[in-house]
Design a protein around this motif. Structure first.
Motif, PDB file in Angstrom:
ATOM      1  N   ASP A  94       2.738  -0.810 -12.185  1.00  0.00           N
ATOM      2  CA  ASP A  94       3.730  -1.874 -12.107  1.00  0.00           C
ATOM      3  C   ASP A  94       3.107  -3.229 -11.779  1.00  0.00           C
ATOM      4  OD1 ASP A  94       5.826  -0.087 -12.630  1.00  0.00           O
ATOM      5  OD2 ASP A  94       5.952   0.468 -10.513  1.00  0.00           O
ATOM      6  N   GLY A  95       1.774  -3.276 -11.676  1.00  0.00           N
ATOM      7  CA  GLY A  95       1.084  -4.527 -11.389  1.00  0.00           C
ATOM      8  C   GLY A  95       1.014  -4.871  -9.914  1.00  0.00           C
ATOM      9  N   LYS A  96       1.381  -3.924  -9.050  1.00  0.00           N
ATOM     10  CA  LYS A  96       1.318  -4.171  -7.603  1.00  0.00           C
ATOM     11  C   LYS A  96      -0.046  -3.762  -7.058  1.00  0.00           C
ATOM     12  CE  LYS A  96       6.262  -3.480  -6.929  1.00  0.00           C
ATOM     13  NZ  LYS A  96       7.284  -2.683  -6.253  1.00  0.00           N
ATOM     14  N   ASP A  97      -0.468  -4.459  -6.016  1.00  0.00           N
ATOM     15  CA  ASP A  97      -1.738  -4.137  -5.380  1.00  0.00           C
ATOM     16  C   ASP A  97      -1.714  -2.729  -4.800  1.00  0.00           C
ATOM     17  OD1 ASP A  97      -3.065  -6.658  -5.732  1.00  0.00           O
ATOM     18  OD2 ASP A  97      -1.733  -7.483  -4.201  1.00  0.00           O
ATOM     19  N   ILE A  98      -2.835  -2.008  -4.954  1.00  0.00           N
ATOM     20  CA  ILE A  98      -2.954  -0.657  -4.402  1.00  0.00           C
ATOM     21  C   ILE A  98      -3.518  -0.753  -2.985  1.00  0.00           C
ATOM     22  CG2 ILE A  98      -4.112   1.573  -4.619  1.00  0.00           C
ATOM     23  CD1 ILE A  98      -4.091   1.133  -7.664  1.00  0.00           C
ATOM     24  N   ILE A  99      -2.835  -0.111  -2.062  1.00  0.00           N
ATOM     25  CA  ILE A  99      -3.260  -0.058  -0.666  1.00  0.00           C
ATOM     26  C   ILE A  99      -4.112   1.198  -0.496  1.00  0.00           C
ATOM     27  CG2 ILE A  99      -2.494   0.055   1.744  1.00  0.00           C
ATOM     28  CD1 ILE A  99      -1.691  -2.543   0.228  1.00  0.00           C
ATOM     29  N   PRO A 159      -2.817   3.382   6.209  1.00  0.00           N
ATOM     30  CA  PRO A 159      -2.171   4.186   5.161  1.00  0.00           C
ATOM     31  C   PRO A 159      -3.113   4.411   3.987  1.00  0.00           C
ATOM     32  CG  PRO A 159      -1.330   1.938   5.133  1.00  0.00           C
ATOM     33  CD  PRO A 159      -2.239   2.039   6.318  1.00  0.00           C
ATOM     34  N   ASN A 160      -2.898   5.537   3.287  1.00  0.00           N
ATOM     35  CA  ASN A 160      -3.673   5.887   2.097  1.00  0.00           C
ATOM     36  C   ASN A 160      -5.173   5.912   2.386  1.00  0.00           C
ATOM     37  OD1 ASN A 160      -1.274   6.011   0.635  1.00  0.00           O
ATOM     38  ND2 ASN A 160      -1.409   3.868   0.059  1.00  0.00           N
ATOM     39  N   ALA A 161      -5.534   6.463   3.542  1.00  0.00           N
ATOM     40  CA  ALA A 161      -6.940   6.542   3.938  1.00  0.00           C
ATOM     41  C   ALA A 161      -7.523   7.875   3.515  1.00  0.00           C
ATOM     42  CB  ALA A 161      -7.067   6.364   5.451  1.00  0.00           C
ATOM     43  N   GLU A 169       0.531   7.768   6.758  1.00  0.00           N
ATOM     44  CA  GLU A 169       0.846   8.642   5.629  1.00  0.00           C
ATOM     45  C   GLU A 169      -0.278   8.638   4.595  1.00  0.00           C
ATOM     46  OE1 GLU A 169       4.713   7.959   3.934  1.00  0.00           O
ATOM     47  OE2 GLU A 169       5.595   7.644   5.917  1.00  0.00           O
ATOM     48  N   ASN A 170      -0.320   9.734   3.829  1.00  0.00           N
ATOM     49  CA  ASN A 170      -1.197   9.888   2.672  1.00  0.00           C
ATOM     50  C   ASN A 170      -2.683   9.948   3.021  1.00  0.00           C
ATOM     51  OD1 ASN A 170       1.085   9.838   0.947  1.00  0.00           O
ATOM     52  ND2 ASN A 170       1.091   7.617   1.105  1.00  0.00           N
ATOM     53  N   PHE A 171      -3.016  10.543   4.155  1.00  0.00           N
ATOM     54  CA  PHE A 171      -4.421  10.759   4.492  1.00  0.00           C
ATOM     55  C   PHE A 171      -4.974  11.863   3.609  1.00  0.00           C
ATOM     56  CE2 PHE A 171      -7.552  13.120   7.198  1.00  0.00           C
ATOM     57  CZ  PHE A 171      -8.565  12.186   7.101  1.00  0.00           C
ATOM     58  N   GLN A 172      -6.248  11.706   3.187  1.00  0.00           N
ATOM     59  CA  GLN A 172      -6.881  12.666   2.287  1.00  0.00           C
ATOM     60  C   GLN A 172      -8.276  13.036   2.751  1.00  0.00           C
ATOM     61  OE1 GLN A 172      -7.352  10.491  -1.314  1.00  0.00           O
ATOM     62  NE2 GLN A 172      -5.371  11.101  -2.118  1.00  0.00           N
ATOM     63  N   LEU A 173      -8.664  14.247   2.415  1.00  0.00           N
ATOM     64  CA  LEU A 173     -10.067  14.654   2.441  1.00  0.00           C
ATOM     65  C   LEU A 173     -10.460  14.872   0.989  1.00  0.00           C
ATOM     66  CD1 LEU A 173     -10.275  17.280   5.334  1.00  0.00           C
ATOM     67  CD2 LEU A 173     -10.908  14.868   5.392  1.00  0.00           C
TER      68      LEU A 173
END
Length: 195
Positions: A101-106, A137-139, A155-159
């Protein structure tokens, strides 16, 4: 001669930057974090940082500055690092890319590895601390090992291709339900809500 030295220095800096970055496309689909944008009500105090450069670190002081809310979206280590104190990954950062959508990704990434020009991992590192708190977020932690306990409030923490040698505690139900890890990642201890 001066121009050649400047050119060589620029090539060296770019190769270090390239060795630490990785595109979203190189990750398996299940490891790609859900993309969010900053809230429309963001104020200058809460707006995401606009920095998109990597912070390449090889000292404790540089690492602590890079993970602060004044740091950068990606923190690349060049060796094993050990801390006696708690670490806090803080702040909301843009990674320099846009969503559909053209929005910056965090996004926020602790990259515990080096890679070659073909993005093959060439070295993996350990990050040791009694506690790491994830407030960004989104780390993600990628391609290395964190030794200690991890507390996740965002939210959205990943390994991604990473190991936690310790426990993984979630501070909220949203943090727990949005956590993901790929098939090459592991947590040696408990994965549970913090008491």
């Amino acid at each position: 001669m001066k121009f050649r030295n400047i050119l060589l220095a620029l090539v060296l800096i770019m190769s270090l930057f390239t060795a630490c970055t990785q595109t979203q496309d190189a990750n398996p689909p299940e490891a790609t974090p859900p993309q969010t944008s900053p809230p429309d009500t963001a104020t200058p105090e809460t707006a995401p940082d606009v920095m998109t450069t990597a912070s390449i670190v090889d000292s404790n002081a540089a690492f602590e500055e890079a993970i602060s809310n004044n740091g950068t979206w990606i923190i690349c280590t060049l060796k094993d690092l050990t801390f006696d104190n708690e670490l806090i990954l803080d702040g909301e950062f843009k990674n320099g890319k846009k969503d559909d959508d053209g929005k910056d990704i965090i996004q926020r990434k602790i990259a515990l590895y080096t890679q070659d020009e073909n993005r093959n991992v060439t070295g993996r590192f350990n990050l040791t601390a009694p506690k790491l708190t994830i407030n960004s977020p989104n780390a993600r932690i990628q391609s290395g090992t964190f030794i200690g306990d991890v507390y996740v409030s965002a939210e959205n923490f990943q390994l991604v291709d990473a190991t936690i040698e310790g426990n993984l505690y979630f501070m909220t139900e949203d943090a727990k339900s949005s956590f993901t890890m790929d098939e090459t990642s592991s947590v040696t201890g408990a994965q549970e809500m913090s008491k």
